[in-house]
Scaffold this active site. Structure first.
Site, PDB file in Angstrom:
ATOM      1  N   GLU A 126       0.774  -1.227   0.000  1.00  0.00           N
ATOM      2  CA  GLU A 126       0.000   0.000   0.000  1.00  0.00           C
ATOM      3  C   GLU A 126       0.818   1.298   0.000  1.00  0.00           C
ATOM      4  O   GLU A 126       0.386   2.283  -0.566  1.00  0.00           O
ATOM      5  CB  GLU A 126      -0.926   0.003   1.235  1.00  0.00           C
ATOM      6  CG  GLU A 126      -1.996  -1.067   1.216  1.00  0.00           C
ATOM      7  CD  GLU A 126      -3.002  -0.851   0.098  1.00  0.00           C
ATOM      8  OE1 GLU A 126      -3.393   0.309  -0.150  1.00  0.00           O
ATOM      9  OE2 GLU A 126      -3.381  -1.844  -0.541  1.00  0.00           O
ATOM     10  N   SER A 140     -46.994 -35.429  33.539  1.00  0.00           N
ATOM     11  CA  SER A 140     -46.699 -36.018  34.854  1.00  0.00           C
ATOM     12  C   SER A 140     -45.391 -35.550  35.453  1.00  0.00           C
ATOM     13  O   SER A 140     -45.117 -35.855  36.622  1.00  0.00           O
ATOM     14  CB  SER A 140     -46.699 -37.544  34.752  1.00  0.00           C
ATOM     15  OG  SER A 140     -48.008 -38.013  34.464  1.00  0.00           O
TER      16      SER A 140
END
Length: 812
Positions: free
Chosen positions: A84, A455
């Site tokens: 860059e 139950s």
């Protein structure tokens, strides 16, 4: 004439110059302040860790892990400089020759305005300006770059840059990119990997290592060449780096992460609610230590998935997932179909030829083989029910590789389920599986599905009865019963077996899950008392209405609440709340939430061989500890002699309760060992029957069993703890009274002090209470009855059968 033209040209030039000066002046005046860079706090990824510290998830709008410049390897810095801005450490923010080269190239090629931006200019653009490709933006960028260079040193600018840039794969900054691409920290990146990260910045989509691998390697190798040209690496290193393959890793796709998905999503919802909204979670860089045990989470996901697939297979083959053109590109067509569920190991496949005994297939990976004979028969049975289920050439299916070139025929279950595992002493959720596949449905059936518990609610009723004056040995008539409700309607419960057992003990009623006995007990207690105990154990809120059928589990709750309620049985009656988070720290490491709020004197003291301090137990009492233990003992009987018999295969002390709702719409099993409570629910999202005989004992209990075998494989199998005050008395299981010489089944039953048979006179030598503040005194017990040392901590010998050992709840 010429003179006028010259004068006009000069005037125009001066005008253009003045306009340019004015434009520059206005642009400079409107520049954003670079002071914000000094307080740079970018959005940072929130990371979620399991209890053992392993990463299980990340939350982020921008996946970023901020890394100081001192911790960024020199090789990675040089890769970015080569790609860059080679002269970054020499220029003052603007590379004049780079600008001229970019401008000339744009003019010659007729491209949009590009090129020439230094790293400092990119910082200005990315963090202070827009990405518009205009002359105005470039001018502002240049001025800002110079100001930034005067305000910050080069290392600070590079630090901002390498933590801000977008590098694809949802990653912002180099640290997140290193993890997302290569599953490595920055310090472990190779030269080739450093060069790729620097190169991909130019165009993450164009250089994607999966979809554009050739272009990605070309770009990477260009950066490697620039690094060599800049003398950052040797020619030999460059050659080796260019020859390396480009291999990426999806670090959050393994079984551990997939299995955790429902847990993580529930945690995310809770943290957003409690800590401060989406932004705090997705951008705040929090470190969240969850309660998850990754081994248990994976074991839970496997057990539930296997249980759902087994149920689905019992109910038949439903047919191919699609039909494709066998003459076309088979692999391409298969890849367009829905992917197989994650971590199943299944593949999409097409049938190339089919007979009554042999079915040939080709997978989406190009592998060829044939279906296992049992799967051919299974599919044929399904085809007899409905012709469209027939396997034929062109049918698309899911398969799983077996041995010898054979493949198993597979289908996604339509049934759903959930599993929750919890530490009963703290409420820490150790595992939460909210469904078959998070990819198929993010709905969490462990917390969001409200279903009738059937139950599994009965122990709540029996706990209320024990506090009301009943004992486990109290005889209750299990006979037909009709109750006229407040609206005038008649409610007549019935037992699952359609049989009635007459006068039976409370223990027998719970072990056999007798509906009529339970309803009769609730009628005696009153429905309001039953609701009170449901609320006391955290199952229901203040707005829940008391109804008669609540005693048989007709009022909806969720699995996580039911597991927490059972935790209060096994932990001695202490109230606990389900919790998914142990600790949350902000991005600076400050603790902003901790589940540990107990005062602990001496915890900060220097160690000098003293015993560790014990924080005070500040848990509220939800149940009498003796009542809680009585329920534990009775639920052990459910496993040993009752509806939960399949769970005995765990081979260690286990207690629990099955649950099945009307028309077999819900199947439950909730149970525990001394230090682990687990619940399983199975049913359809849109309630409908699971099929005749698909009960909690046949459907949910096997999932519980498989999970507990895995969870407890390294545990010794300690007996359940007996709290102080429990009276253990030998009784006749059938009559509930002290045994006689004619008694066939003798049981060691747990009683509240003063409620045991024969309590009015001198205590029987076989009546014992939990000794002292520490609970049952095993030493004193074994001294009174030699030979019981190898038995459970609560054992006593039976004088009628000297060779046996009697444990609480055990029948002889």
């Amino acid at each position: 004439m010429l003179r006028n033209v010259i004068i006009g040209g000069l005037i125009a030039a001066v005008g253009v110059f003045l306009l340019g000066v004015i434009y520059l002046f206005v642009s400079v005046q409107s520049l954003p302040s670079y002071a914000a860079l000094a307080k740079y706090r970018p959005p940072v990824t929130t990371r979620v860790h399991a209890g053992d510290g392993s990463l299980i998830a990340e939350f982020a709008t921008e996946q970023r892990i901020f890394v100081p410049i001192a911790d960024i390897p020199e090789g990675l810095k040089r890769a970015f400089l080569s790609a860059e801005d080679k002269g970054f450490y020499e220029h003052g923010g603007i590379d004049v020759w780079g600008v001229l080269r970019g401008t000339l190239g744009n003019a010659v090629r007729g491209r949009r305005l590009t090129g020439g931006s230094t790293i400092t200019q990119q910082v200005a653009k990315n963090m202070l300006l827009s990405s518009d490709r205009t002359i105005g933006r470039k001018v502002k960028e240049a001025f800002l770059a110079q100001r930034i260079e005067k305000a910050f040193d080069k290392d600070r600018i590079l630090e901002l840059y390498m933590n801000e840039v977008y590098l694809g794969q949802r990653a912002y900054g180099v640290a997140a990119a290193a993890l997302n691409y290569f599953n490595k920290p920055l310090s472990e990146l190779t030269i080739a990997e450093q060069a790729y990260l620097a190169g991909v910045l130019k165009g993450p989509a164009n250089y994607d290592p999966v979809t554009h691998k050739a272009e990605a390697i070309t770009r990477r190798n260009y950066v490697i060449g620039r690094m060599a040209a800049n003398k950052y690496i040797t020619p030999e290193e460059a050659k080796a780096a260019k020859a390396a393959d480009l291999i990426v890793s999806d670090r959050l796709s393994g079984e551990r992460y997939v299995a955790a998905a429902h847990f993580v999503e529930e945690l995310r919802r809770q943290v957003i609610k409690d800590v401060g909204g989406d932004k705090a979670v997705n951008e705040g860089g929090l470190s969240i230590r969850s309660t998850m045990n990754t081994d248990l989470q994976v074991a839970g996901a496997r057990a539930l998935r296997r249980g759902l697939e087994d149920y689905d297979r019992r109910h038949g083959w439903r047919g191919p997932i699609d039909s494709i053109d066998a003459a076309g590109d088979v692999r391409a067509q298969l890849r367009k179909l829905d992917a197989a569920p994650p971590i199943t190991g299944w593949r999409r496949a097409m049938i190339t030829a089919a007979t009554a005994k042999d079915v040939k297939i080709v997978t989406d990976a190009g592998e060829v083989g044939s279906l296992a004979p049992e799967d051919v028969r299974w599919a044929a049975a399904g085809a007899k029910r409905e012709g469209k289920r027939t396997l034929k050439a062109g049918s698309a299916i899911y398969v799983e590789a077996l041995d010898g070139g054979k493949y198993g025929l597979r289908q996604k279950p339509l049934v759903e389920g959930a599993l929750v595992a919890m530490d009963p002493h703290t409420g820490r959720v150790l595992a939460m599986v909210g469904g078959y596949s998070f990819a198929e449905s993010s709905f969490n059936r462990a917390t969001q599905a409200k279903r009738q518990p059937g139950s599994t609610f009965k122990p709540v009723v029996y706990a209320a009865a024990l506090d009301y004056g009943f004992t486990p040995a109290t005889l209750i008539d299990d006979a037909p019963l009709e109750i006229i409700a407040g609206d005038g309607k008649t409610w007549a419960p019935d037992n699952y077996t359609k049989q009635f057992y007459g006068p039976s003990t409370l223990r027998t009623g719970l072990e056999k899950s007798l509906n009529n006995m339970t309803a009769r007990i609730a009628l005696e207690l009153g429905k309001e008392k039953v609701l009170e105990y449901g609320q006391r154990l955290g199952l229901y809120g203040d707005k829940t209405q008391a109804v008669d059928a609540m005693s048989l589990g007709a009022v909806e709750t969720d699995l996580t609440k039911m597991v927490a309620a059972y935790a209060m049985f096994v932990n001695g009656g202490k109230r606990v709340q389900p919790q998914l988070v142990d600790r949350i720290q902000d991005r600076e490491g400050k603790t902003v939430f901790s589940s540990e709020r107990r005062a602990c004197e001496g915890c900060d003291a220097a160690w000098s061989s003293q015993a560790p301090p014990l924080p005070a137990d500040e848990r509220e009492e939800a149940l009498n500890p003796v009542t809680a233990y009585q329920i534990v003992s009775m639920l052990e009987g459910v496993v040993q002699r009752g509806t939960g018999g399949v769970v005995k295969a765990v081979g260690k002390p286990i207690a629990g309760k099955t649950g099945t709702t009307n028309d077999y719409k819900d199947a439950w099993f909730v149970g525990f060992s001394p230090d682990l409570v687990v619940g399983v629910w199975i049913g359809f999202d849109k309630p409908k029957t699971l099929g005749e005989g698909e009960t909690g004992g046949t459907l949910a209990a096997p999932v519980f069993r498989d999970f507990m075998i895995a969870a407890l494989k390294n545990e010794q199998g300690a007996p359940f703890r007996i709290p102080p005050g429990v009276r253990l008395v030998r009784i006749d299981q059938k009559t509930g009274q002290l045994p006689s010489l004619d008694s066939e089944n003798i049981i060691l039953e747990a009683f509240q002090p003063g409620t045991e048979p024969g309590a009015e006179g001198a205590p029987s030598p076989f009546q014992f209470s939990g000794g002292g503040e520490e609970g049952f005194d095993l030493r004193a017990f074994t001294e009174l009855f030699p030979g019981t040392e190898s038995g459970a901590a609560q054992a006593t010998t039976n004088p009628e059968v000297p060779e046996q050992v009697i444990e609480p709840g055990a029948v002889y």
